[in-house]
Design a protein around this motif. Structure first.
Motif, short mmCIF file in Angstrom:
data_model
loop_
_atom_site.label_atom_id
_atom_site.label_comp_id
_atom_site.label_asym_id
_atom_site.label_seq_id
_atom_site.Cartn_x
_atom_site.Cartn_y
_atom_site.Cartn_z
N THR A 139 -7.00 3.34 -39.37
CA THR A 139 -7.63 4.76 -39.05
C THR A 139 -8.89 4.31 -39.29
O THR A 139 -9.93 4.91 -38.21
CB THR A 139 -7.40 5.85 -40.15
OG1 THR A 139 -8.11 7.02 -39.81
CG2 THR A 139 -7.41 5.40 -41.47
N THR A 140 -9.61 3.62 -40.16
CA THR A 140 -11.00 3.45 -40.10
C THR A 140 -11.44 2.77 -39.04
O THR A 140 -12.65 2.99 -38.29
CB THR A 140 -11.50 2.77 -41.36
OG1 THR A 140 -11.01 3.86 -42.52
CG2 THR A 140 -13.04 2.47 -41.54
N THR B 189 -4.44 8.38 -36.37
CA THR B 189 -5.47 9.00 -36.36
C THR B 189 -6.62 8.06 -36.38
O THR B 189 -6.58 6.74 -36.47
CB THR B 189 -5.76 9.69 -37.76
OG1 THR B 189 -5.72 9.11 -38.80
CG2 THR B 189 -4.59 10.90 -37.82
N GLY C 228 -10.15 7.99 -38.27
CA GLY C 228 -10.96 8.51 -39.21
C GLY C 228 -10.60 9.88 -39.18
O GLY C 228 -9.53 10.36 -39.81
N LYS C 229 -11.61 10.78 -39.03
CA LYS C 229 -11.36 12.37 -39.29
C LYS C 229 -10.76 12.97 -38.08
O LYS C 229 -10.40 14.29 -38.13
CB LYS C 229 -12.69 12.85 -39.70
CG LYS C 229 -12.98 12.46 -41.22
CD LYS C 229 -12.34 12.77 -42.29
CE LYS C 229 -12.95 12.43 -43.70
NZ LYS C 229 -12.00 12.76 -44.79
#
Length: 334
Positions: free
Chosen positions: A205-206, A296, A298-299
């Protein structure tokens, strides 16, 4: 954050110079180093994930009924991967040939990190050889290896979902013992698959967020340079967009498959099962599938085609803003 851009561009004349803009853009290639760090830092986890692929059901779990469907998935993945690899390799060849056709053009990548003064021909050749070496032995393997790993993980999960759907059709039997045995295997495989997706998402995700963020600004500056000076930067624009599409398509495909799996579980008529344990198990499978994280960045909630389209739209909007401010600044000063 975007409201600061006009003032920054207006007061920083360096950004309006083609050479400096090109230099800023080329820093996006340093994101490759971030991917290398990611692979090194998560090497143990990645090895564990690769080894855990053996725990997925085999393609011939349900003999010919399943083998044909799973084979189609991996044939499609193979064609997509070969096409993507071909485009990236052609782009790298293009990067190597371009400086030879125009010796005044920028070097391949990392133009601020040269071995010596590139204005001297011998030093230019030394820098060229060094950067070709860096491109083919670090840049290309990093990009292709990272993207291939992401695609393989996604393909295995999609194949597992197909097998689970076939397994659900086997629950339509009058033998309660056999039905419980099949359901137990389905639940175990479903549980393993969902855990695999969660681990994959937590790990990627990051780096996916950084990928989309860097690609957004690379697309913005690429459009700026195409309009300002050199049309050949269109090839950069195409490759960046293609890479983003690859990630977004993988996320969208996984999202669709998980949604269809929850529908298939529901249409098994789970609420009509005689056994309370069967009903509860199927209901929990539906709930867990519907609430899955999927992939995903990140957010950003879901990595899908909508995110890809929004990234392209935002890059064009920011480019338009910067171009208008740059044009206004030129009119004022010139």
């Amino acid at each position: 954050m975007l409201y600061r851009i006009p003032n920054a561009v207006r007061h920083d004349s360096k950004l309006l110079r083609r050479g400096n803009t090109e230099t800023y853009y080329e820093y996006a290639f340093s994101f490759l180093a971030t991917k290398c760090v990611f692979v090194i830092y998560n090497s143990k986890n990645l090895i564990n994930m690769v080894e855990s692929l053996k725990c997925f059901w085999r393609a011939d779990k349900f003999e010919n009924e399943s083998f044909g469907k799973i084979r189609k998935i991996f044939i499609m993945v193979t064609y997509i991967w070969k096409g993507y690899m071909f485009v990236v390799c052609v782009f790298c060849i293009y990067l190597c040939i371009l400086p030879l056709l125009d010796i005044q053009s920028k070097m391949l990548i990392l133009t601020n990190f040269t071995l010596c003064n590139s204005r001297i021909l011998t030093c230019w050749l030394a820098n060229y050889v060094w950067q070709v070496f860096l491109l083919w032995l670090q840049g290309l393997p990093t990009v292709l290896g990272f993207d291939l790993l992401f695609i393989i993980f996604t393909a295995y999960v999609c194949a597992a979902i197909k097998l689970l759907k076939i397994g659900l059709t086997k629950l339509n039997t009058d033998d309660l013992y056999k039905r419980k045995h099949i359901l137990r295997n389905i639940i175990n495989q479903h549980d393993f698959m969902m855990n695999f997706v969660n681990v994959m998402n937590d790990m990627f995700t990051t780096i996916m967020f950084l990928q989309f963020y860097c690609s957004l600004w690379s697309l913005v500056l690429t459009q700026y340079m195409m309009v300002a000076d050199r049309i050949y930067y269109g090839s950069y624009l195409f490759v960046f967009a293609l890479q983003l599409y690859l990630y977004a398509y993988s996320g969208a495909l996984l999202q669709i498959e998980l949604q269809s799996l929850s529908d298939d579980i529901f249409y098994v008529d789970w609420y009509k099962q005689e056994s309370t344990k069967l009903r509860q198990s199927l209901a929990l499978m539906i709930q867990r599938t519907q609430n899955a994280k999927v992939l995903t960045a990140g957010k950003i909630p879901i990595l899908n085609l909508e995110l890809f389209v929004n990234t392209l739209k935002n890059s064009y909007s920011v480019f338009t803003l910067i171009w208008q401010v740059a044009s206004a600044s030129k009119d004022v000063h010139g």
